[in-house]
Design a protein around this motif. Structure first.
Motif, mmCIF file in Angstrom:
data_model
loop_
_atom_site.group_PDB
_atom_site.id
_atom_site.type_symbol
_atom_site.label_atom_id
_atom_site.label_comp_id
_atom_site.label_asym_id
_atom_site.label_seq_id
_atom_site.Cartn_x
_atom_site.Cartn_y
_atom_site.Cartn_z
ATOM 1 N N GLU A 172 -0.644 63.909 64.916
ATOM 2 C CA GLU A 172 -1.269 64.306 66.179
ATOM 3 C C GLU A 172 -0.251 64.460 67.301
ATOM 4 O OE1 GLU A 172 -4.190 61.308 66.793
ATOM 5 O OE2 GLU A 172 -5.493 62.035 65.167
ATOM 6 N N ASN A 173 0.852 63.677 67.219
ATOM 7 C CA ASN A 173 1.893 63.769 68.247
ATOM 8 C C ASN A 173 3.044 64.674 67.825
ATOM 9 O OD1 ASN A 173 1.280 61.631 70.549
ATOM 10 N ND2 ASN A 173 0.639 60.728 68.592
ATOM 11 N N ALA A 174 2.872 65.363 66.693
ATOM 12 C CA ALA A 174 3.856 66.332 66.192
ATOM 13 C C ALA A 174 5.266 65.739 66.133
ATOM 14 C CB ALA A 174 3.830 67.594 67.055
ATOM 15 N N LEU A 175 5.353 64.502 65.655
ATOM 16 C CA LEU A 175 6.669 63.875 65.517
ATOM 17 C C LEU A 175 7.389 64.464 64.309
ATOM 18 C CD1 LEU A 175 5.800 60.104 66.164
ATOM 19 C CD2 LEU A 175 6.644 61.801 67.793
ATOM 20 N N ASN A 176 8.642 64.797 64.493
ATOM 21 C CA ASN A 176 9.455 65.342 63.403
ATOM 22 C C ASN A 176 10.086 64.163 62.659
ATOM 23 O OD1 ASN A 176 10.856 67.020 61.703
ATOM 24 N ND2 ASN A 176 12.395 67.614 63.222
ATOM 25 N N VAL A 177 9.599 63.874 61.450
ATOM 26 C CA VAL A 177 10.020 62.668 60.746
ATOM 27 C C VAL A 177 10.619 63.004 59.387
ATOM 28 C CG1 VAL A 177 8.277 61.248 61.887
ATOM 29 C CG2 VAL A 177 7.753 62.301 59.670
ATOM 30 N N VAL A 178 11.404 62.062 58.883
ATOM 31 C CA VAL A 178 11.883 62.128 57.500
ATOM 32 C C VAL A 178 10.718 61.695 56.618
ATOM 33 C CG1 VAL A 178 13.570 61.247 55.839
ATOM 34 C CG2 VAL A 178 14.221 61.549 58.248
ATOM 35 N N PRO A 179 10.333 62.471 55.599
ATOM 36 C CA PRO A 179 9.094 62.180 54.841
ATOM 37 C C PRO A 179 9.238 61.042 53.832
ATOM 38 C CG PRO A 179 10.145 64.134 53.953
ATOM 39 C CD PRO A 179 10.963 63.745 55.161
ATOM 40 N N ILE A 180 9.654 59.889 54.327
ATOM 41 C CA ILE A 180 9.800 58.688 53.489
ATOM 42 C C ILE A 180 9.191 57.514 54.245
ATOM 43 C CG2 ILE A 180 11.403 57.076 52.385
ATOM 44 C CD1 ILE A 180 13.422 59.383 52.224
#
Length: 277
Positions: free
Chosen positions: A242-250
């Motif tokens: 919802e906050n469109a955080l760009n994260v490492v998918p782990i």
């Protein structure tokens, strides 16, 4: 000129060694008086002997046993040099071990401070993390419903073989993605943090030393219950999306014991954290 003799009491004061210790050294043949009065049985020592007493004190100070010191008294200068070099190596190993213990204490304290700093259970929060080395086992069959103790036992045994210090924490790694059921969630690795920089050599085929990278993480923590695990994960997942955080998918899952008493029921805080790019 007649050489001065010292009584055992005088030697005790000059060398800062107790009279009882000097008597014991005489008894075991380590440091004998040059003269014993046959009438009074008083012990007397020559000036030159104090030099040998200094050697005994120096070797004892660095941890050499009395038996080894007694054997060293018969060494040639070259043999004594070799013996001292061996002792230097022993001391270096002891220093390295003490450094590891200090490092372990620092990291354990830091873990406890981080755990105590979690004052927002069931709520998403952010934290900055340092790099963490972990000993991990690859797996593809385990879920929050099912983690056999054999996996943790393998980690413990490996660290014991390495003579390395143990952490009181365990964790799991799995892909960051939407889950509608815990049956869909499968761990890729089970791990324990490494609390020293010691190089690990005795690894099985499915083990490796990995790194949890430093950086800023988005997290959620909660008291572990299987029935509510998915709810908390979904809360974290929805917050990120919802906050469109760009994260490492782990996802890194950390288990932290709440109590350490064998007389109390097992209870753990689980922290789920995802690194922000």
């Amino acid at each position: 000129m007649e050489e001065k003799l010292y009584s055992i009491g005088e030697v005790s004061k000059l060398a800062n060694i107790s009279i009882q210790t000097l008597r014991y050294y005489d008894q075991i043949g380590l440091f004998k008086p040059s003269h014993v009065d046959p009438k009074t049985n008083y012990r007397y020592y020559k000036d030159a002997q104090l030099y040998y007493l200094d050697i005994i004190k120096s070797l004892k100070y660095i941890g050499v046993s009395l038996e080894e010191i007694k054997a060293a008294q018969a060494f040639t200068p070259a043999e004594l040099l070799s013996f001292l070099q061996q002792q230097e190596h022993v001391i270096e190993k002891q220093i390295n071990r003490m450094y590891e213990i200090k490092q372990s204490l620092y990291k354990t304290k830091k873990q406890m401070e981080e755990q105590l700093a979690i004052d927002m259970l069931d709520t998403v929060y952010f934290k900055n993390e340092e790099t963490n080395r972990i000993l991990s086992i690859h797996t593809n069959e385990l879920t929050p419903y099912y983690i056999p103790n054999t996996y943790y036992s393998l980690l413990i045994k490996t660290l014991e073989v390495e003579n390395s210090l143990l952490s009181n924490r365990y964790g799991c790694i799995y892909p960051y993605q939407p889950y509608n059921s815990l049956d869909e969630l499968h761990y890729s690795h089970i791990f324990t943090p490494l609390i020293t920089d010691r190089y690990i050599t005795h690894l099985t085929a499915d083990m490796e030393v990995k790194t949890i990278p430093a950086g800023r993480y988005v997290c959620i923590a909660f008291i572990f219950e299987q029935d509510t695990y998915l709810v908390h994960y979904q809360k974290l997942y929805h917050y990120i999306e919802e906050n469109a955080l760009n994260v490492v998918p782990i996802v890194y899952e950390i288990f932290m014991p709440i109590n350490y008493s064998p007389n109390k029921a097992d209870e753990f805080i689980v922290e789920l954290k995802v690194k922000i790019k």
